[in-house]
Design an enzyme around this catalytic site. Structure first.
Site, mmCIF file in Angstrom:
data_model
loop_
_atom_site.group_PDB
_atom_site.id
_atom_site.type_symbol
_atom_site.label_atom_id
_atom_site.label_comp_id
_atom_site.label_asym_id
_atom_site.label_seq_id
_atom_site.Cartn_x
_atom_site.Cartn_y
_atom_site.Cartn_z
ATOM 1 N N GLY A 46 57.685 114.345 30.305
ATOM 2 C CA GLY A 46 56.335 114.533 30.815
ATOM 3 C C GLY A 46 56.375 114.874 32.295
ATOM 4 O O GLY A 46 57.297 114.470 33.000
ATOM 5 N N GLN A 51 53.683 116.315 40.768
ATOM 6 C CA GLN A 51 55.131 116.109 40.915
ATOM 7 C C GLN A 51 55.847 117.368 41.393
ATOM 8 O O GLN A 51 56.986 117.304 41.853
ATOM 9 C CB GLN A 51 55.749 115.612 39.595
ATOM 10 C CG GLN A 51 55.280 114.203 39.229
ATOM 11 C CD GLN A 51 55.922 113.733 37.941
ATOM 12 O OE1 GLN A 51 55.410 113.982 36.858
ATOM 13 N NE2 GLN A 51 57.060 113.064 38.044
ATOM 14 N N CYS A 93 60.926 107.952 35.548
ATOM 15 C CA CYS A 93 60.059 108.988 36.101
ATOM 16 C C CYS A 93 60.912 109.983 36.873
ATOM 17 O O CYS A 93 61.789 109.576 37.634
ATOM 18 C CB CYS A 93 59.025 108.337 37.021
ATOM 19 S SG CYS A 93 57.886 109.519 37.759
ATOM 20 N N LEU A 94 60.639 111.268 36.695
ATOM 21 C CA LEU A 94 61.423 112.291 37.401
ATOM 22 C C LEU A 94 61.236 112.186 38.917
ATOM 23 O O LEU A 94 62.075 112.653 39.666
ATOM 24 C CB LEU A 94 61.038 113.688 36.904
ATOM 25 C CG LEU A 94 61.373 113.982 35.433
ATOM 26 C CD1 LEU A 94 60.813 115.335 35.017
ATOM 27 C CD2 LEU A 94 62.874 113.924 35.181
ATOM 28 N N HIS A 135 51.323 107.059 31.450
ATOM 29 C CA HIS A 135 52.211 107.187 32.615
ATOM 30 C C HIS A 135 51.845 108.446 33.415
ATOM 31 O O HIS A 135 51.690 108.390 34.634
ATOM 32 C CB HIS A 135 53.673 107.261 32.131
ATOM 33 C CG HIS A 135 54.673 107.557 33.211
ATOM 34 N ND1 HIS A 135 55.658 106.678 33.575
ATOM 35 C CD2 HIS A 135 54.846 108.645 34.006
ATOM 36 C CE1 HIS A 135 56.383 107.215 34.553
ATOM 37 N NE2 HIS A 135 55.917 108.414 34.832
ATOM 38 N N GLU A 136 51.686 109.567 32.705
ATOM 39 C CA GLU A 136 51.391 110.829 33.393
ATOM 40 C C GLU A 136 49.998 110.794 34.023
ATOM 41 O O GLU A 136 49.786 111.332 35.110
ATOM 42 C CB GLU A 136 51.498 112.017 32.436
ATOM 43 C CG GLU A 136 52.881 112.223 31.834
ATOM 44 C CD GLU A 136 54.004 112.247 32.853
ATOM 45 O OE1 GLU A 136 53.782 112.698 33.988
ATOM 46 O OE2 GLU A 136 55.108 111.786 32.518
ATOM 47 N N HIS A 139 49.859 109.367 37.401
ATOM 48 C CA HIS A 139 50.242 110.290 38.481
ATOM 49 C C HIS A 139 49.017 110.981 39.081
ATOM 50 O O HIS A 139 48.978 111.257 40.273
ATOM 51 C CB HIS A 139 51.201 111.365 37.958
ATOM 52 C CG HIS A 139 52.631 110.925 37.860
ATOM 53 N ND1 HIS A 139 53.363 110.545 38.971
ATOM 54 C CD2 HIS A 139 53.469 110.815 36.800
ATOM 55 C CE1 HIS A 139 54.591 110.218 38.581
ATOM 56 N NE2 HIS A 139 54.682 110.366 37.271
HETATM 57 NI NI NI Z 1 56.387 109.969 36.147
#
Ligand code: NI
Length: 153
Positions: A46, A51, A93-94, A135-136, A139
């Site tokens: 995701g 991001q 998380c990236l 989660h996304e 963000h």
């Molecule tokens: Ni994330």
């Protein structure tokens, strides 16, 4: 199509609240393609636009197992309903490299959003899909999963 640089903690951009998209046009679709390329390249499931430094309420996801691609696009997603029952999932998380933690979230949720072509959609999610969407969506509010850990301390 392009792989973009993923910004990481403690970059302050990650704390910004993303703005609603007024219209899903060419620009937004190009952005979604770039986001997907970037996410696949980084082996993520995701990614939110912020991001890669774009403060728009856009998320891409693909939780399919290796081999088949099942991209999902969420523009202006809103959670309509959350199940009171929680589920614990190990999250990463990236934008928070090499950190993983067990996070409790509602096990199911219902989401309203616009798809890749700007059509209104409604999705009932559970399991990994529900976790990933929440989660996304965090963000978009400038929230990272590690924030839930610091609240416990
Ligand atoms: Ni994330």
């Amino acid at each position: 199509m392009a792989v973009k640089t993923i910004i990481t903690e403690p970059n302050k951009l990650l704390r910004q609240i993303s703005k609603p998209v007024e219209n899903v046009g060419k620009e937004e679709q190009e952005l979604m393609k770039d986001m997907l390329d970037t996410m696949y390249y980084a082996n993520g499931i995701g990614l939110a636009a912020i991001q890669i430094g774009v403060p728009k309420r856009i998320i891409v996801m693909d939780i399919a197992k290796e081999g088949k691609k099942e991209p999902r696009y969420f523009v202006n997603p809103v959670i309509m309903n959350r199940d009171p029952i929680k589920n614990t999932h190990e999250e990463g998380c990236l934008s928070v490299p090499e950190q993983f933690a067990e996070i409790d979230r509602p096990s199911k949720c219902e989401v309203e959003y616009l798809d890749y072509s700007g059509k209104k959609q409604f999705l009932k999610a559970d399991g990994l899909l529900a976790t990933c969407i929440q989660h996304e969506m965090d963000h978009l509010e400038g929230i990272l999963f590690i924030d839930y850990l610091s609240k416990l301390k």
